[in-house]
Design a protein around this motif. Structure first.
Motif, short mmCIF file in Angstrom:
data_model
loop_
_atom_site.label_atom_id
_atom_site.label_comp_id
_atom_site.label_asym_id
_atom_site.label_seq_id
_atom_site.Cartn_x
_atom_site.Cartn_y
_atom_site.Cartn_z
N HIS A 92 16.83 14.15 22.47
CA HIS A 92 17.90 14.83 22.12
C HIS A 92 17.34 16.74 22.19
CE1 HIS A 92 21.74 11.99 21.77
NE2 HIS A 92 20.21 11.58 23.07
N ALA A 93 16.37 16.10 21.48
CA ALA A 93 15.94 17.66 20.61
C ALA A 93 15.37 18.57 22.13
CB ALA A 93 15.00 17.25 19.68
N ASP A 94 14.49 17.55 22.91
CA ASP A 94 14.05 18.14 24.34
C ASP A 94 15.12 19.50 25.29
OD1 ASP A 94 11.44 17.78 24.11
OD2 ASP A 94 11.44 16.02 24.75
N LEU A 95 16.05 18.67 24.90
CA LEU A 95 17.43 18.91 25.67
C LEU A 95 17.86 20.76 25.76
CD1 LEU A 95 19.31 15.96 27.11
CD2 LEU A 95 17.06 17.28 28.65
N ILE A 96 18.74 20.44 23.88
CA ILE A 96 18.82 21.48 23.04
C ILE A 96 18.05 23.06 23.14
CG2 ILE A 96 19.37 21.75 20.84
CD1 ILE A 96 20.28 19.40 20.54
N GLY A 97 19.39 23.57 23.92
CA GLY A 97 18.59 25.30 23.88
C GLY A 97 18.31 25.60 25.52
N LEU A 98 18.42 24.46 26.71
CA LEU A 98 17.91 24.71 27.81
C LEU A 98 18.77 25.05 28.67
CD1 LEU A 98 17.12 20.92 29.27
CD2 LEU A 98 14.78 23.22 28.68
N PRO A 99 18.69 25.93 29.66
CA PRO A 99 19.32 26.74 30.11
C PRO A 99 20.03 25.53 30.96
CG PRO A 99 17.75 27.33 30.61
CD PRO A 99 16.80 26.62 29.10
N ALA A 100 21.77 26.12 31.22
CA ALA A 100 21.77 25.02 32.77
C ALA A 100 22.31 25.69 33.71
CB ALA A 100 23.37 24.61 31.94
N VAL A 101 22.13 25.29 34.32
CA VAL A 101 22.81 26.62 35.86
C VAL A 101 23.08 24.82 36.97
CG1 VAL A 101 20.51 27.97 35.59
CG2 VAL A 101 20.12 25.72 37.01
N SER A 102 23.76 25.56 37.55
CA SER A 102 24.67 24.60 38.30
C SER A 102 23.90 24.11 39.67
CB SER A 102 26.47 25.13 39.25
OG SER A 102 25.72 26.46 40.29
N GLU A 148 11.86 23.93 31.63
CA GLU A 148 13.12 25.03 31.76
C GLU A 148 13.98 24.92 31.92
OE1 GLU A 148 10.76 27.12 31.55
OE2 GLU A 148 9.04 25.55 30.19
N ARG A 149 14.69 23.98 32.70
CA ARG A 149 15.85 24.57 32.22
C ARG A 149 16.75 22.52 33.65
NH1 ARG A 149 15.62 21.60 36.57
NH2 ARG A 149 14.92 22.05 39.13
N LEU A 150 18.11 22.89 32.93
CA LEU A 150 18.90 21.59 32.82
C LEU A 150 19.82 21.91 34.16
CD1 LEU A 150 20.46 18.98 31.84
CD2 LEU A 150 22.28 20.14 32.10
N VAL A 151 19.92 21.47 35.75
CA VAL A 151 20.65 21.00 36.48
C VAL A 151 22.12 20.70 36.79
CG1 VAL A 151 21.10 21.28 38.86
CG2 VAL A 151 18.78 21.66 38.39
N VAL A 152 23.19 21.41 37.08
CA VAL A 152 25.25 20.69 36.05
C VAL A 152 25.30 20.86 37.61
CG1 VAL A 152 26.73 20.86 35.46
CG2 VAL A 152 24.35 21.02 34.38
N THR A 153 25.53 19.53 38.82
CA THR A 153 26.30 19.81 39.64
C THR A 153 27.23 20.47 39.44
OG1 THR A 153 25.70 17.52 40.34
CG2 THR A 153 27.56 17.80 41.55
N ALA A 154 27.93 21.31 40.68
CA ALA A 154 29.32 22.24 40.51
C ALA A 154 30.16 21.40 40.00
CB ALA A 154 29.23 23.59 42.30
#
Length: 159
Positions: A92-102, A148-154
């Motif tokens: 969880h600590a690795d995900l918190i703070g990540l920029p999210a992009v579609s 570096e980032r987390l990708v979210v399905t649109a």
């Protein structure tokens, strides 16, 4: 996340008894593999799981007053001390703070919280305007992530 970044595994929520034991709220699956917390300031002597968390004894804490003084203390270890992850696993600590992009490249915000209500992890993402939305941490919603980032399905980003 840098390897020396502290990761919180538990927090002291109060004293237990008169001999210096503390009650812990535990955020990790297993604390027994760690013997030292907070850069060596606390040395774990014993740990008993309870339905609400755990009861711990530290070498540096000898009485109830010292145990009570630790209330609110987060127990941390360096990120590098955590066991390696298998493919598809994350802390969880690795995900918190990540920029999210579609998945279409649109910036969505930052991951601010990871919750688990029993059916799997749910990410809370804060948009630049301060509004938040939640998505399940499942492949159909989050097809890709790295340091570096987390990708979210649109389709999940329209919430």
């Amino acid at each position: 996340m840098r390897k020396d970044t502290p990761v919180t595994l538990a927090a002291v929520i109060g004293a237990h008894g008169v001999a210096g034991e503390v009650r812990l709220k535990v955020f990790a699956d297993d604390l027994t593999s760690f013997k030292s917390f907070n850069n060596g300031a606390l040395t774990l002597k014993s740990l008993r799981p309870t339905p609400q968390g755990a009861i711990a004894r530290f070498a540096e804490v000898g009485d109830r007053n010292a145990a009570e003084a630790l209330r609110g203390t987060e127990l941390t270890v360096p990120r590098a001390a955590l066991p390696p992850l298998a493919e598809g696993e994350y802390y969880h600590a690795d995900l918190i703070g990540l920029p999210a992009v579609s998945d279409t490249g649109e910036p969505l915000g930052r991951v601010v919280l990871v919750e688990n209500f029993g059916a799997g992890d749910v990410l809370e993402i804060e948009r630049p305007d301060g509004k938040r939305f939640m998505i399940p941490m499942r492949p159909e919603a989050v097809p890709d992530w790295d340091a570096e980032r987390l990708v979210v399905t649109a389709a999940f980003a329209t919430a």
